[in-house]
Design an enzyme around this catalytic site. Structure first.
Site, PDB file in Angstrom:
ATOM      1  N   LYS A 182       0.823  -1.005  -0.108  1.00 19.34           N
ATOM      2  CA  LYS A 182       0.102  -0.182   0.035  1.00 19.34           C
ATOM      3  C   LYS A 182       1.052   1.423   0.198  1.00 19.34           C
ATOM      4  O   LYS A 182       2.112   1.654  -0.002  1.00 19.34           O
ATOM      5  CB  LYS A 182      -1.173   0.084   0.900  1.00 19.34           C
ATOM      6  CG  LYS A 182      -1.860  -0.877   1.201  1.00 19.34           C
ATOM      7  CD  LYS A 182      -3.003  -1.444   0.349  1.00 19.34           C
ATOM      8  CE  LYS A 182      -3.781  -2.502   0.168  1.00 19.34           C
ATOM      9  NZ  LYS A 182      -2.821  -3.923  -0.395  1.00 19.34           N
ATOM     10  N   ASN A 183       0.278   2.275  -0.577  1.00 16.44           N
ATOM     11  CA  ASN A 183       1.166   3.854  -0.165  1.00 16.44           C
ATOM     12  C   ASN A 183       1.598   4.162   1.129  1.00 16.44           C
ATOM     13  O   ASN A 183       2.930   4.048   1.176  1.00 16.44           O
ATOM     14  CB  ASN A 183      -0.146   4.940  -0.497  1.00 16.44           C
ATOM     15  CG  ASN A 183      -0.694   4.810  -2.267  1.00 16.44           C
ATOM     16  OD1 ASN A 183      -0.714   4.275  -2.187  1.00 16.44           O
ATOM     17  ND2 ASN A 183      -0.736   5.876  -2.050  1.00 16.44           N
TER      18      ASN A 183
END
Length: 379
Positions: A182-183
């Site tokens: 994920k970011n």
């Protein structure tokens, strides 16, 4: 050349914060770094209460428990999603009801929700694919009309917005992911966002093995005991310390990823005009977080050839979900409402390009190789 699909990004203070957690003498859950993460999430999403969990899957499982689902109850969701979206509800005996996605955003088709509702429907679980919001106004209106709860699977959606509202702050409950893909990351990790104030106290109990331990530590009871169903959903303070460092730089991380995303999007425009690919679609009312950049190729054979060509050149590109309705467990535990034609098409045509901070020097090579592969497929 070896360009992986993903490479976890360090902002620089993660190990310092982990050492500080050790120096504080608190390594189990709900220490100072956990509280720092909770405060950040509540401030940046506007949620009533944020609770860190050891995964997004755990947050979804907590949401399912909070709904008091009984065997045979139904939850409407897309089939184009990760297994955790359905598994969380199946574990409570509920039936996932899969509906098709929109061909533009690849999100749940809000126009199909109402016809999927039955007397057993209890909730709608949306999935904000690629950090792009579903049509939440329409979905929430349908839910309120029929007395249903709305859960946001916002695993990919941190710092994305819909009409200016943070993803995860719109439904009754929401789940975020901090998995290494994920970011914003902590290796494994997640969070439950609680937007219905009536659910906050019970969520704390469920997260603490069904005890009122949180009230005890706040001095609200003189001892804690088992009061409800629950499990151990807390992450360790080491995970929270790592995450706290990442959250401090979340806006910067998003900006850097958006620059890469925009680079891909500009490069792919003439390929789309030539009919070789279709680029992602971002509705005007959505601000996305550049979680991923994907292309939709013409068909499964084209996608297969493209992936093989890219991997031969040392570039990690991957497809995404196998639709849950076609999976063995999906057929055993769920049912399909309508015809999932767009879901099936997206599953066969979609390919994700590598997107991670630090990939910038490799973008020309990735794009030149991809363009050659696509031209080879077209001829």
């Amino acid at each position: 050349m070896n360009i992986p699909f993903n490479r976890p990004y360090l902002v620089g203070r993660e190990l310092d914060y982990i050492a500080k957690a050790h120096a504080n003498g608190h390594l189990s859950g709900d220490g100072a770094f956990t509280r720092q993460c909770h405060a950040w999430l509540e401030q940046h999403t506007g949620t009533q209460k944020a609770l860190l969990t050891h995964s997004c899957t755990a947050a979804l499982e907590m949401a399912a428990i909070l709904l008091d689902l009984e065997p045979g109850d139904e939850v409407i969701m897309p089939s184009f999603t990760f297994v955790s979206t359905a598994n969380a509800f199946v574990l409570r005996g509920a039936v996932p009801v899969f509906i098709d996605i929109r061909p533009d955003t690849l999100n749940m088709d809000e126009s199909l929700v109402e016809e999927a509702i039955t007397s057993r429907t209890r909730a709608i679980c949306v999935v904000h694919y690629a950090g792009v919001a579903c049509d939440m106004d329409a979905i929430v209106a349908i839910a309120r009309k029929h007395g249903l709860k709305v859960i946001e699977d916002a695993a990919q959606g941190i710092l994305s917005t819909y009409h200016g509202r943070a993803l995860g702050s719109i439904g009754d409950l929401a789940a975020l992911s901090f998995h290494e893909t994920k970011n914003v990351i902590s290796g494994e990790g997640g969070a439950l966002l609680i937007n219905d104030p009536a659910l906050v106290e019970r969520a704390e109990i469920i997260r603490e093995k069904g005890t009122n331990r949180s009230k005890f530590f706040r001095g609200q009871v003189d001892k804690y005991t088992w009061v409800d169903v629950g499990s151990s959903y807390l992450p360790s303070e080491l995970i929270a310390a790592f995450l706290a460092a990442q959250l401090e730089r979340a806006e910067e991380i998003t900006a850097q990823r958006l620059a890469i995303w925009d680079n891909y999007h500009e490069w792919a425009a003439p390929l789309e005009q030539a009919g070789m690919v279709r680029r992602p679609v971002i509705p005007d009312d959505c601000v996305h977080n550049a979680h991923m950049y994907y292309l939709l190729l013409r068909d499964l054979d084209s996608r297969t050839q493209f992936i093989e060509s890219m991997k031969a050149a040392g570039i990690g590109v991957v497809f995404h979900y196998i639709p849950l309705h076609s999976a063995p467990a999906g057929q055993r535990y769920g049912r399909v409402a309508g015809t999932p034609s767009h879901t099936d098409a997206a599953s066969e045509r979609l390919v994700r390009l590598p997107l991670w901070i630090g990939i910038e020097p490799h973008l020309d090579y990735i794009q030149d190789t991809a363009q050659q592969a696509l031209r080879g497929i077209a001829t």
